[in-house]
Design a protein around this motif. Structure first.
Motif, short mmCIF file in Angstrom:
data_model
loop_
_atom_site.label_atom_id
_atom_site.label_comp_id
_atom_site.label_asym_id
_atom_site.label_seq_id
_atom_site.Cartn_x
_atom_site.Cartn_y
_atom_site.Cartn_z
N UNK A 63 43.62 42.88 33.98
CA UNK A 63 43.51 41.75 34.89
C UNK A 63 44.70 41.78 35.82
N UNK A 64 44.52 41.26 37.01
CA UNK A 64 45.63 41.17 37.94
C UNK A 64 45.41 40.00 38.88
N UNK A 65 46.49 39.56 39.47
CA UNK A 65 46.39 38.56 40.52
C UNK A 65 45.86 39.24 41.77
N UNK A 109 50.47 41.80 36.10
CA UNK A 109 49.38 42.73 35.80
C UNK A 109 49.19 42.81 34.29
N UNK A 110 47.95 42.79 33.84
CA UNK A 110 47.62 43.08 32.45
C UNK A 110 46.79 44.36 32.46
N UNK A 111 47.22 45.35 31.72
CA UNK A 111 46.44 46.59 31.64
C UNK A 111 46.61 47.18 30.25
N UNK A 112 45.53 47.26 29.49
CA UNK A 112 45.60 47.75 28.12
C UNK A 112 44.47 48.75 27.88
N UNK A 113 44.80 50.03 27.71
CA UNK A 113 43.77 51.02 27.36
C UNK A 113 43.13 50.68 26.02
N UNK A 160 39.48 40.15 50.12
CA UNK A 160 40.14 40.16 48.82
C UNK A 160 41.11 41.34 48.77
N UNK A 161 42.39 41.05 48.50
CA UNK A 161 43.40 42.09 48.39
C UNK A 161 43.76 42.27 46.93
N UNK A 162 43.37 43.41 46.36
CA UNK A 162 43.61 43.69 44.95
C UNK A 162 44.98 44.33 44.77
N UNK A 163 45.53 44.19 43.58
CA UNK A 163 46.84 44.74 43.27
C UNK A 163 46.71 45.72 42.11
N UNK A 164 46.39 46.97 42.38
CA UNK A 164 46.19 47.94 41.30
C UNK A 164 47.48 48.23 40.55
N UNK A 165 47.38 48.27 39.24
CA UNK A 165 48.56 48.47 38.39
C UNK A 165 49.27 49.77 38.71
N UNK A 166 48.52 50.86 38.78
CA UNK A 166 49.16 52.17 38.94
C UNK A 166 49.94 52.25 40.24
N UNK A 167 49.38 51.66 41.30
CA UNK A 167 50.07 51.69 42.59
C UNK A 167 51.37 50.90 42.52
N UNK A 168 51.31 49.67 42.00
CA UNK A 168 52.51 48.84 41.95
C UNK A 168 53.56 49.41 41.02
#
Length: 232
Positions: A117-119, A151-155, A131-139
């Motif tokens: 999940x992300x803001x 950012x929440x990111x859990x494999x 809509x402007x997404x904020x990808x985890x890998x980019x940030x």
């Protein structure tokens, strides 16, 4: 010959069974994920299943608490979930564009997506909404880990949280840091692009992220010249 060593029914309430496989009577490092009798995915035994319904429960719980509205929910044929929530919270405008905070939630049951999940920022200009997404890998990779605060990111690995209330608590933390995350985009929107900055972007970011004018600036063509030439 394939066989079944054991069956996990942890998620049977959602129609899932996990069949731990054998070959010629010997355990192998794979399991079959089946839903309502249909094969969904062949995964490593280490794969941690999280039904999309559970991911939505956590997000819906937080959305209800903060008065957010679910504006999009999409489940593709492969079992990938995408959901967008409008938090109805006005943020500081970005270059004069009205901005609200939102949440983007995603998950999969076929191994193709992590749970995350992300803001996001919901930008409005007149009757148009973006809509402007904020990808985890980019940030996290191309800016800094601090920039990925919201950012929440859990494999889908051992240790993946599947308790709805604990998942919801992480989402609450994400919401609390939403304005901080939007600050990354606001900062970028205020930068006047020149050749020096174009060189930095060229060195640090994948080409897929870069618009054509970055290359033009590096070659000594001004933005005015670039778009004048393009118009001609």
């Amino acid at each position: 010959m394939f066989g079944i060593e054991k069956v996990s029914e942890e998620w049977i309430d959602y129609g899932f069974r996990e069949l731990y496989l054998t070959w010629d009577g010997e355990a192998i490092p794979w399991k079959a994920i089946v839903r309502d009798g249909r094969l969904v995915h062949i995964a490593s035994r280490q794969y941690r299943l999280l039904p999309n319904e559970v991911a939505l429960k956590a997000a819906d719980r937080v959305a209800k608490e903060i008065g957010a509205e679910k504006i999009r929910e999409f489940l593709d044929p492969c079992g990938r979930l995408y959901a967008l929530y409008d938090m109805r919270v006005e943020a500081e405008p970005i270059r004069g564009v009205k901005t609200r905070l939102g949440i983007y939630v995603y998950n999969s049951v076929d191994g193709s997506l992590a749970y995350g999940a992300s803001v996001l920022s919901i930008l409005s200009r007149g009757s148009m909404t973006f809509y402007a997404f904020m990808p985890y890998r980019f940030l996290a990779t191309y800016l800094s880990p601090d920039a990925a605060a919201a950012i929440v990111r859990e494999p889908h690995r051992p240790g993946l949280e599947t308790d709805v209330e604990k998942m919801a608590e992480r989402l609450r933390g994400l919401v609390r840091r939403g304005e901080e995350a939007l600050g990354v985009y606001r900062l970028w929107s205020e930068i006047e692009l020149d050749k020096d900055i174009a060189d930095v972007l060229w060195d640090r970011l994948p080409r897929a992220y870069l618009p054509p004018y970055v290359k033009a600036l590096r070659e000594g063509v001004s933005l005015t010249e670039r778009y004048f030439i393009g118009a001609v």
